[in-house]
Design a protein around this motif. Structure first.
Motif, PDB file in Angstrom:
ATOM      1  N   UNK A 143      -6.849   6.579  -1.173  1.00  0.00           N
ATOM      2  CA  UNK A 143      -6.586   7.068   0.455  1.00  0.00           C
ATOM      3  C   UNK A 143      -6.104   8.448   0.206  1.00  0.00           C
ATOM      4  N   UNK A 202       4.577  -0.738  -3.474  1.00  0.00           N
ATOM      5  CA  UNK A 202       4.747  -0.384  -4.775  1.00  0.00           C
ATOM      6  C   UNK A 202       4.623   1.203  -4.784  1.00  0.00           C
ATOM      7  N   UNK A 248      -8.292   3.004   5.274  1.00  0.00           N
ATOM      8  CA  UNK A 248      -8.227   1.644   5.746  1.00  0.00           C
ATOM      9  C   UNK A 248      -6.907   1.322   6.097  1.00  0.00           C
ATOM     10  N   UNK A 249      -6.769   1.102   7.349  1.00  0.00           N
ATOM     11  CA  UNK A 249      -5.066   0.754   7.824  1.00  0.00           C
ATOM     12  C   UNK A 249      -4.091   1.502   7.354  1.00  0.00           C
ATOM     13  N   UNK A 251      -0.668  -0.544  -3.129  1.00  0.00           N
ATOM     14  CA  UNK A 251      -0.735  -0.413  -4.518  1.00  0.00           C
ATOM     15  C   UNK A 251      -0.889   0.816  -4.900  1.00  0.00           C
ATOM     16  N   UNK A 257      -2.936   2.390  -6.798  1.00  0.00           N
ATOM     17  CA  UNK A 257      -4.337   2.682  -7.266  1.00  0.00           C
ATOM     18  C   UNK A 257      -5.044   3.234  -5.782  1.00  0.00           C
ATOM     19  N   UNK A 258      -4.529   2.227  -4.917  1.00  0.00           N
ATOM     20  CA  UNK A 258      -5.227   2.491  -3.534  1.00  0.00           C
ATOM     21  C   UNK A 258      -4.312   3.313  -2.757  1.00  0.00           C
ATOM     22  N   UNK A 294      -8.554   8.809  10.887  1.00  0.00           N
ATOM     23  CA  UNK A 294      -8.245   7.441  11.128  1.00  0.00           C
ATOM     24  C   UNK A 294      -9.330   6.311  10.922  1.00  0.00           C
ATOM     25  N   UNK A 304       6.951  -8.015   1.398  1.00  0.00           N
ATOM     26  CA  UNK A 304       7.221  -7.120   0.138  1.00  0.00           C
ATOM     27  C   UNK A 304       7.190  -5.732   0.391  1.00  0.00           C
TER      28      UNK A 304
END
Lengths: 331, 481, 394
Positions: free
Chosen positions: A229, A184, A203-204, A222, A224-225, A199, A181
């Motif tokens: 970050x 977003x 998170x990733x 997403x 929000x994430x 790093x 996908x």
């Protein structure tokens, strides 16, 4: 325990009857048809050694064969460009993890070269995208390697050795790729920071580029994430950016830990852009590089070539072990 | 006749790690499949050098070698044929973490779950988590390119192995792949992963450290009809969500497992679907809601979200011990592990039930629904006369139905011995010949785990001198004539 | 060789191998012959196939701790304990499997008075330094004087329970019984002790594990008869509790099955009477306590959580990270298989060290002796509880 009397024959649909592929196999021809190589978008043409003069150049077929969004796979001819691939997937909100590579490159071309783009940290190695390929062998036969499903361990994994083989083991005609996908939200940030510290706190991340002074960070996910970050990155001193820096020519391969320990002096900075967490360095690399492969690894490469292409007709002059294959030093 | 071989091995290893006891050889004659073979000398090396010594001793005595880890394979991959030297790696359990490179080097005998437990305090784990993860070894994971529920999002073993130190069948040592970004040459590492012990013995494996996700949610949806459950699986993927895992269990297996774990699985449900989403909290919250919505829209009776880690672990325990629980129904099982396109899941599942009915067999379905990887377990009592024939006939029909739907023979268990005959259904002779060449590059004399994976007759003969006529025939029929 | 086992139980193993890491001997050897799956296959080969019950087979059976950790791990519910006991019984009946001195030893456990006197004599010799205690699996200092047990006086008409006192434990660890009496008394419950000269000695667990079914049955029968009536029978030794809860299987009578329903591990019982216990006295212990689950409490009785319920209000508990893997004691195992027992204990010690605890709670005499022999401070949970309640001196 046996599966019944007599050997089983392949199911009818496993024998390739697609006229486009058969025509391509005929164009490549059998062992008597002489040296042959596939020309793609010529975006990485100089890598892997110089094609031997007198090599007949052919083009792999192009176009999307099948795309089933709910399946999250796409079947395309190897000559399809990354641009065309992306255009086919975009309406369904999907993409293939072949990001950051030249848009004019062909799918078959980038897989044959086997060098991932600068989002490998987040998207993984480009070899992971390849589920199945139909290629033309040095005998001019159509061979199916891998399988069309997202998961498959049936038999030995030929797909892995074909990626990065520079077309010296077989000529890719068609591939089935895994799709993902589209995110977003995305963000690029940059600024002076300690890449190792950043790093470890993120998170990733999708990409973390570093020129010895400045860090460029790419985030996806997403909204929000990405916001959370981003806040971490802002706190570390980064600022929003439009995109990545231009990558200087030249490519080196190092262990990712080398980048963690490397402390460039003023003169060494900005001559390179390193993919932190991955170990690819673009440009002039002042630090230590990767050593040469074991003799036994060289032997295995040679033996594989001998077995797959006994007459040496597939892409002569190119060699996955060549120093100019983009994996070690090259200018 | 094994006297000198045993003496040489004893001198290279130590006498207590070279076994030639008959009863023990019988124990090592099988793995977790139904197949049974015949082990020769069994040895337990501790180091790479000792593995090399074993391989060289076998070479001197013209013995084949068979590598073996925990013996949890389901396709007979570790079943020894004709008394080979069995090299058992279970005593090789060293772990060295390299945080700078975000990898961990392990010896092949390290147990998958032990590794993840070892990494937990550091905030990492090893992503492939086959259902046998509490027992299976990393060497076995590499040999089988193991998957597990979480490979839906994280990828199978191949995507996590960075480098492998291998003792080749000729006794030489090679490091395939490497910690550097782009190791030189073709991806031999990738060829070795999933080679089922046919290309050498992995003695050290560098696997990627996967950061533990900051948030995880595990959902249990229950459906009256398996068809609704299968539709929900497709609908989740179609909604643009790729969960970490989507598993499905039908009523029979749910009942058997619930009797063991007491996880609170609804035993009156026609099928249950276990979904896990992980990542950063925002995405997890979004996807949890999305999955719940989709499941309810597809007719779920309820969707339960695990309240805490203990409940989450319990839900997973049930799924991961499912195969072992079948003896509560019948003492034996035979299973395939075909993968079908996700959109064909429901159709193939229906056929599987119909095939079992036709052969008057009980089938239990528990599988990685998210990637279409079926695990139909045909359960039976081998003491019943003639039943094996019915089981095999049904098995073949299941394979055919899966392949006809555009699927593949194995998603994660490998081919080994048990599924070898079916290879010819999926591949043409040129396909099999190409795979044979790949193997020959590593093991030209066929010394390492011989007679596995590829069926006899996979090599086409001298293709180098293929004339135009034969080329046409091969292209047309897929079979060498 | 036909073994006295139930064939359906033997057939219930599908060889999946999920038991492997839960077997202490497989854990330290990595060898199939020392795994539950391997042992079941060996039993199959001897019972169904035509393999001889040779020295190799005997070794596979003898090295099993009978911890039954494989049973809790087995999704198919294979009754491994039954299979192993049957294998040993078959060996006893058809071969010279158990040497005479061991048979005599197991029988002696029933003669309680002789055991107590013998233990005292051994204690005296031990003080002379002539006995290699640790190698023999003995406590460092056997008790010279065994205090008399005196149940607390409680209100008349109070509920009554029995306390099973057993054999070795009563001789060596009577202070645990004393603590048990104090705690039970503190709940306002009266305790009856079995008549111990002619009555309950050994419950027969050790003989059961050794496959000496005749001896085991006689001992179990005598033990059962020592607890007449319907009062609950509380047991503070995990191994004995497991045996007494399964007398229906051993003796095959309705009476035995009914008796087993009266048997409770003492922690299970206390956990149900926690509200009747007083608050702890004095400052809470500052050290954390690692709970070591005896296998027969965790894997057989599956009552190990009650130990936590009982202790948690009074002490800071830490969990070990080895999923209840056996400590290597296994009744007489640590004496008979010292090397494997030592390797297995090392794993346990490492896990205890990782937990950071300096004090270990263990509800089985064999485990506590085995761990104490490695230099750990080990107390019975009931002792820790009695101390926290100020009922006995710490």
């Amino acid at each position: 325990m046996s599966a019944g009397p007599g050997p089983l024959a392949p199911l009818p649909d496993r024998v390739v009857r697609d006229p486009v592929l058969l025509a391509f196999a005929d164009e490549v021809g059998g062992v008597d048809a002489g040296p042959v190589a596939v020309e793609g978008g010529r975006t990485q043409w100089e890598l892997g050694g110089r094609s031997e003069p007198g090599t007949r150049l052919v083009r792999a077929p192009a176009g999307v064969v099948a795309f089933e969004p709910a399946e999250m796979t796409i079947q395309v001819r190897a000559g399809t460009t990354l641009d065309e691939l992306d255009a086919a997937l975009e309406p369904a909100g999907q993409r293939v993890a072949l990001q950051g590579l030249p848009r004019a490159a062909t799918v078959g071309g980038v897989l044959c070269v086997g060098l991932s783009g600068p989002t490998r940290l987040g998207h993984g190695h480009i070899r992971e995208t390849l589920l199945q390929t139909r290629y033309v062998s040095s005998e001019g036969l159509l061979v199916t390697a891998g399988g069309p499903t997202v998961k498959n361990v049936t038999g030995f994994d030929l797909c892995r050795v074909l990626v990065g083989s520079y077309g010296t083991l077989g000529l890719l005609a068609e591939v089935t790729l895994r799709t993902r996908p589209r995110p977003q939200a995305t963000a690029w940030l940059a600024g002076p920071a300690d890449p190792a510290d950043l790093f470890d706190r993120l998170y990733r991340p999708m990409s973390l580029l570093w020129d010895g002074e400045t860090v460029w960070l790419h985030l996806e996910g997403y909204p929000e994430d990405v916001a959370v970050q981003t806040a971490i990155a802002l706190e570390a001193g980064l600022q929003p950016m439009a995109g990545p820096p231009p990558l200087p020519t030249g490519r080196h391969s190092v262990e990712p830990g080398v980048l963690r320990r490397f402390r460039p002096d003023r003169a060494q900075r900005s001559g390179f852009v390193a993919e932190f967490g991955v170990g690819v360095v673009h440009g002039e690399w002042p630090g230590p590089t990767q050593g040469t492969p074991d003799a036994s690894v060289v032997t295995l490469n040679r033996r594989l070539k001998q077995l797959f292409d006994p007459t040496g007709r597939l892409n002569p002059g190119r060699d996955p072990l060549a120093p100019s294959n983009g994996k070690a030093d090259h200018r | 006749m094994d006297g000198t071989l045993v003496a040489e091995l004893s001198a290279s290893l130590s006498p207590d790690r070279v076994h030639n006891d008959h009863l023990e050889q019988v124990l090592y004659g099988r793995d977790a499949s139904l197949m049974r073979g015949d082990a020769g000398v069994v040895c337990f090396p501790l180091t790479t050098a000792e593995v090399q010594a074993c391989v060289r001793a076998a070479l001197r005595h013209d013995r084949a070698i068979v590598p073996r880890g925990s013996g949890t394979g389901l396709a007979g991959g570790a079943v020894p044929l004709e008394q080979p030297l069995l090299i058992v790696t279970t005593k090789m359990t060293g772990i060295e973490v390299d945080l700078d490179n975000r990898v961990v080097w392990v010896q092949p005998g390290v147990i998958n779950l032990d590794l993840t437990r070892h990494l937990k305090p550091l905030g990492f784990h090893f992503a492939p988590d086959p259902s046998s993860q509490q027992s299976c070894s990393l060497g076995g994971n590499v040999a089988n390119n193991s998957g597990g529920p979480h490979c839906l999002a994280y990828g199978v073993t191949s995507a996590h192995v960075v480098a492998i130190e291998v003792v080749l069948p000729n006794g030489e040592l090679a490091v395939l792949g490497g910690l550097g970004a782009d190791p030189a040459g073709v991806d031999l590492r990738g060829a070795f992963v999933g080679s089922e012990g046919c290309m050498g013995i992995a003695t050290r494996i560098a696997v990627r450290l996967t950061p533990n996700p900051p948030a995880v949610a595990t959902l249990l949806a229950d459906f009256v009809e398996p068809a609704q459950a299968a539709a929900a699986v497709s609908a989740i993927i179609a909604a643009g969500v790729v969960p970490a895992a989507i598993e499905m269990m039908d009523q029979r297996i749910t009942q058997a497992v619930e009797a063991f774990v007491g996880a609170g699985y609804p035993t009156d449900a026609g099928a249950i679907v276990l979904v896990e989403v992980d990542g950063l909290p925002g995405g997890v919250a979004f996807e949890t809601e999305k999955v719940r919505e989709v499941c309810m829209a597809q007719g779920a009776r309820s969707v339960r979200v695990a309240a805490d880690e203990a409940e989450r672990m319990l839900l997973w325990k049930g799924r991961k011990t499912a195969f072992g629980a079948v003896a509560r129904v019948k003492p034996n099982y035979y299973l395939h592990d075909t993968v079908v396109p996700r959109t064909k899941l429901l159709d193939v599942l229906r056929q599987v039930y119909a095939i079992a009915d036709r052969h008057d067999l009980i089938v239990m379905n528990v599988f990685h629904a998210g990637d279409g990887n079926l695990h139909p377990l045909l359960v039976f009592d081998a003491r019943e006369p003639g039943i094996l024939d019915r089981v095999h006939a049904a098995g073949e029909e299941i394979v055919r139905a899966s392949l006809e739907a555009g699927g593949v023979l194995s998603g994660e268990h490998g081919i080994g011995l048990e599924k070898q005959p079916f290879m010819a259904l999926q591949f043409t002779q040129p396909d099999l010949d190409a795979q044979a060449r790949l193997r020959d590059a590593f093991d030209p004399d066929g010394r390492c785990n011989p007679a596995k994976v590829l069926p006899a007759g996979s090599r086409c003969g001298d293709l180098a001198h293929l004339d135009a006529h034969h080329r046409e025939r091969l292209l047309a029929d897929g079979v060498w004539v | 060789m036909k073994l006295p086992l139930v064939e359906d139980e033997l057939a219930s193993c599908v060889s999946c191998g999920l038991c492997l890491p839960h077997c202490p001997t497989f854990r330290v050897t990595g060898e199939e012959r020392y795994s539950p799956r391997g042992r079941i296959e060996a039993i199959r080969q001897v019972h169904v196939g035509n393999q001889p019950a040779d020295a190799s087979f005997v070794d596979m059976m003898d090295t099993c701790l009978q911890c039954r950790g494989c049973e809790t791990a087995c999704p198919s519910g294979v009754p491994f304990g039954h299979l192993m006991e049957a294998a040993r019984q078959g060996l006893n009946e058809q071969t010279r499997y158990q040497p005479w001195y061991r048979r005599v030893g197991y029988r002696t456990l029933a003669y309680h008075r002789a055991l107590v006197i013998g233990s005292r004599a051994l204690a005296l010799v031990q003080r002379s330094g002539l006995v290699p205690s640790r190698r023999l699996g003995l406590p460092d200092r056997l008790p010279l004087r065994v205090p008399a047990l005196r149940p607390q006086t409680v209100a008349s008409g109070a509920a009554r329970v029995w306390l099973h006192t057993g054999c070795v434990m009563d001789a060596w660890q009577r202070d645990v019984h004393a603590a048990a009496l104090a705690v039970i008394g503190a709940t306002g419950t009266a305790v009856t002790l079995p008549e111990r000269i002619h009555g309950a000695g050994c419950c027969g667990a050790l003989a059961t594990h050794a496959g000496l079914v005749g001896v085991a049955r006689a001992q179990a029968e005598a033990t059962m008869r020592s607890f007449p009536g319907e009062d609950p029978v509380l047991v503070d030794s995990a191994g004995c509790g497991a045996q007494l809860k399964d007398l229906g299987h051993l003796l095959g009578t309705d009476e035995a099955s009914h008796f087993s329903t009266r048997v409770r591990d003492i922690h299970e019982w206390i956990a149900e009477h926690l509200d009747r216990l007083p608050d702890g006295v004095g400052p809470r212990r500052t050290v954390s306590v690692a709970v070591q689950d005896p296998c027969h409490l965790r894997h057989v009785q599956r009552a190990h959580l009650s130990v936590r319920r009982v202790l948690a209000p009074y002490l800071d508990l830490v969990e070990l990270d080895d999923e209840g893997l056996c400590c290597g004691a296994g009744g007489a195992y640590s004496v008979l298989q010292p090397e494997l027992a030592g390797d297995i204990r090392t794993r346990k010690l490492e896990s205890i060290a990782r937990s950071g605890a300096t004090l270990v709670a263990s509800a089985n005499p064999g485990c506590s002796l085995h761990l104490a022999a490695a230099g750990l401070t080990v107390r019975h949970p009931v002792q820790l509880l009695a101390e926290a309640l100020g009922l006995v001196d710490g």
